[in-house]
Design a protein around this motif. Structure first.
Motif, PDB file in Angstrom:
ATOM      1  N   TYR A  10       0.808  -1.188   0.000  1.00  0.00           N
ATOM      2  CA  TYR A  10       0.000   0.000   0.000  1.00  0.00           C
ATOM      3  C   TYR A  10       0.855   1.257   0.000  1.00  0.00           C
ATOM      4  O   TYR A  10       0.365   2.336  -0.324  1.00  0.00           O
ATOM      5  N   MET A  11       2.104   1.129   0.375  1.00  0.00           N
ATOM      6  CA  MET A  11       2.998   2.292   0.278  1.00  0.00           C
ATOM      7  C   MET A  11       3.142   2.726  -1.174  1.00  0.00           C
ATOM      8  O   MET A  11       3.180   3.925  -1.464  1.00  0.00           O
ATOM      9  N   VAL A  12       3.192   1.755  -2.089  1.00  0.00           N
ATOM     10  CA  VAL A  12       3.263   2.067  -3.519  1.00  0.00           C
ATOM     11  C   VAL A  12       1.995   2.805  -3.941  1.00  0.00           C
ATOM     12  O   VAL A  12       2.050   3.783  -4.694  1.00  0.00           O
ATOM     13  N   ALA A  13       0.844   2.361  -3.444  1.00  0.00           N
ATOM     14  CA  ALA A  13      -0.424   3.022  -3.761  1.00  0.00           C
ATOM     15  C   ALA A  13      -0.431   4.457  -3.252  1.00  0.00           C
ATOM     16  O   ALA A  13      -0.875   5.377  -3.959  1.00  0.00           O
ATOM     17  N   THR A  14       0.077   4.667  -2.049  1.00  0.00           N
ATOM     18  CA  THR A  14       0.100   6.005  -1.458  1.00  0.00           C
ATOM     19  C   THR A  14       0.999   6.931  -2.263  1.00  0.00           C
ATOM     20  O   THR A  14       0.617   8.070  -2.572  1.00  0.00           O
ATOM     21  N   VAL A  15       2.172   6.458  -2.633  1.00  0.00           N
ATOM     22  CA  VAL A  15       3.074   7.269  -3.464  1.00  0.00           C
ATOM     23  C   VAL A  15       2.429   7.543  -4.823  1.00  0.00           C
ATOM     24  O   VAL A  15       2.478   8.663  -5.335  1.00  0.00           O
ATOM     25  N   GLY A  16       1.799   6.506  -5.394  1.00  0.00           N
ATOM     26  CA  GLY A  16       1.113   6.680  -6.675  1.00  0.00           C
ATOM     27  C   GLY A  16       0.030   7.738  -6.596  1.00  0.00           C
ATOM     28  O   GLY A  16      -0.085   8.592  -7.479  1.00  0.00           O
ATOM     29  N   ARG A  17      -0.768   7.716  -5.520  1.00  0.00           N
ATOM     30  CA  ARG A  17      -1.835   8.715  -5.350  1.00  0.00           C
ATOM     31  C   ARG A  17      -1.272  10.117  -5.145  1.00  0.00           C
ATOM     32  O   ARG A  17      -1.843  11.094  -5.626  1.00  0.00           O
ATOM     33  N   LEU A  18      -0.160  10.220  -4.429  1.00  0.00           N
ATOM     34  CA  LEU A  18       0.491  11.528  -4.272  1.00  0.00           C
ATOM     35  C   LEU A  18       0.925  12.052  -5.640  1.00  0.00           C
ATOM     36  O   LEU A  18       0.715  13.226  -5.970  1.00  0.00           O
ATOM     37  N   PRO A  74      -8.329  10.841  -2.198  1.00  0.00           N
ATOM     38  CA  PRO A  74      -7.776   9.490  -2.411  1.00  0.00           C
ATOM     39  C   PRO A  74      -6.377   9.320  -1.817  1.00  0.00           C
ATOM     40  O   PRO A  74      -6.069   8.273  -1.243  1.00  0.00           O
ATOM     41  N   PHE A  75      -5.541  10.360  -1.932  1.00  0.00           N
ATOM     42  CA  PHE A  75      -4.208  10.285  -1.324  1.00  0.00           C
ATOM     43  C   PHE A  75      -4.323  10.165   0.191  1.00  0.00           C
ATOM     44  O   PHE A  75      -3.660   9.332   0.810  1.00  0.00           O
ATOM     45  N   ALA A  76      -5.166  10.993   0.796  1.00  0.00           N
ATOM     46  CA  ALA A  76      -5.325  10.963   2.258  1.00  0.00           C
ATOM     47  C   ALA A  76      -5.837   9.598   2.727  1.00  0.00           C
ATOM     48  O   ALA A  76      -5.333   9.047   3.714  1.00  0.00           O
ATOM     49  N   LEU A  77      -6.811   9.042   2.012  1.00  0.00           N
ATOM     50  CA  LEU A  77      -7.337   7.725   2.395  1.00  0.00           C
ATOM     51  C   LEU A  77      -6.284   6.636   2.231  1.00  0.00           C
ATOM     52  O   LEU A  77      -6.165   5.754   3.095  1.00  0.00           O
ATOM     53  N   ASP A  78      -5.510   6.681   1.152  1.00  0.00           N
ATOM     54  CA  ASP A  78      -4.442   5.690   0.980  1.00  0.00           C
ATOM     55  C   ASP A  78      -3.396   5.820   2.082  1.00  0.00           C
ATOM     56  O   ASP A  78      -2.883   4.813   2.575  1.00  0.00           O
ATOM     57  N   LEU A  79      -3.089   7.046   2.479  1.00  0.00           N
ATOM     58  CA  LEU A  79      -2.128   7.259   3.566  1.00  0.00           C
ATOM     59  C   LEU A  79      -2.662   6.675   4.877  1.00  0.00           C
ATOM     60  O   LEU A  79      -1.942   5.967   5.591  1.00  0.00           O
ATOM     61  N   ILE A  80      -3.929   6.919   5.178  1.00  0.00           N
ATOM     62  CA  ILE A  80      -4.538   6.379   6.393  1.00  0.00           C
ATOM     63  C   ILE A  80      -4.538   4.849   6.360  1.00  0.00           C
ATOM     64  O   ILE A  80      -4.185   4.193   7.347  1.00  0.00           O
ATOM     65  N   ILE A  81      -4.923   4.279   5.216  1.00  0.00           N
ATOM     66  CA  ILE A  81      -4.949   2.814   5.092  1.00  0.00           C
ATOM     67  C   ILE A  81      -3.545   2.245   5.264  1.00  0.00           C
ATOM     68  O   ILE A  81      -3.362   1.217   5.927  1.00  0.00           O
ATOM     69  N   THR A  82      -2.549   2.903   4.679  1.00  0.00           N
ATOM     70  CA  THR A  82      -1.161   2.448   4.819  1.00  0.00           C
ATOM     71  C   THR A  82      -0.746   2.429   6.288  1.00  0.00           C
ATOM     72  O   THR A  82      -0.128   1.463   6.754  1.00  0.00           O
ATOM     73  N   LEU A  83      -1.094   3.478   7.020  1.00  0.00           N
ATOM     74  CA  LEU A  83      -0.752   3.536   8.448  1.00  0.00           C
ATOM     75  C   LEU A  83      -1.465   2.435   9.232  1.00  0.00           C
ATOM     76  O   LEU A  83      -0.858   1.773  10.074  1.00  0.00           O
ATOM     77  N   ILE A  84      -2.735   2.207   8.943  1.00  0.00           N
ATOM     78  CA  ILE A  84      -3.485   1.153   9.640  1.00  0.00           C
ATOM     79  C   ILE A  84      -2.882  -0.217   9.336  1.00  0.00           C
ATOM     80  O   ILE A  84      -2.666  -1.026  10.244  1.00  0.00           O
ATOM     81  N   LEU A  85      -2.626  -0.477   8.061  1.00  0.00           N
ATOM     82  CA  LEU A  85      -2.073  -1.780   7.689  1.00  0.00           C
ATOM     83  C   LEU A  85      -0.687  -1.998   8.285  1.00  0.00           C
ATOM     84  O   LEU A  85      -0.330  -3.125   8.622  1.00  0.00           O
TER      85      LEU A  85
END
Length: 155
Positions: A1-9, A115-126
């Motif tokens: 999910y870190m890749v997803a977060t960077v991608g969304r940024l 979407p970036f904020a949600l991916d960041l939150i999900i990354t932190l939770i995971l």
């Protein structure tokens, strides 16, 4: 999910640059980062159910899968409704050739920032989730091998 977060940024950066092809490329990168979690989610649900059995001796497999399914359905419905309400609130009108600045700003927030904020939150939770480790520790304490399936007795 870190890749997803960077991608969304990077999607957000490309969006503010106005570069649609770059936005699409980074959206694909974000989707590649999200894909493994989509495949692993059912396995994590099973691990959570196993944790419930190990700690409370209750089988909750069915209810966990049902709640997950219900949550996806409710979340999809609420997400769609909220998007419509926010667009209406911002002054978006589908029949206008040129949208007001408030509607454009809302679109930027909804499709670039959220979407970036949600991916960041999900990354932190995971990153904090440790159900597999907790199960292994409990099994070790109980003297159950890691590969052994824990079954309820038929008494």
């Amino acid at each position: 999910y870190m890749v997803a977060t960077v991608g969304r940024l990077l999607v957000a950066v490309a969006g503010y640059m106005g570069n649609i092809p770059l936005m699409l490329a980074f959206t694909a990168l974000a989707a590649l980062g999200q894909g493994p979690w989509q495949g692993d989610m059912n396995a994590v649900i099973a691990s959570c159910s196993e944790y419930s059995w190990l700690t409370k001796h209750k089988h909750v497999d069915g209810i966990m899968y049902s709640c997950t399914s219900l949550g996806v359905k409710i979340g999809g419905g609420l997400g769609t409704a909220i998007v419509g309400l926010l667009l209406d609130f911002s002054g978006f009108k589908g029949t206008l050739t040129v949208q007001p600045d408030s509607a454009i700003n809302m679109l930027h927030i909804m499709y670039l920032i959220v979407p970036f904020a949600l991916d960041l939150i999900i990354t932190l939770i995971l990153s904090k989730m440790n159900v597999e480790k907790a199960n292994a520790e409990i099994k070790e304490k109980l003297g159950i091998s890691e590969n052994e399936v824990v079954m309820e007795s038929q008494n």
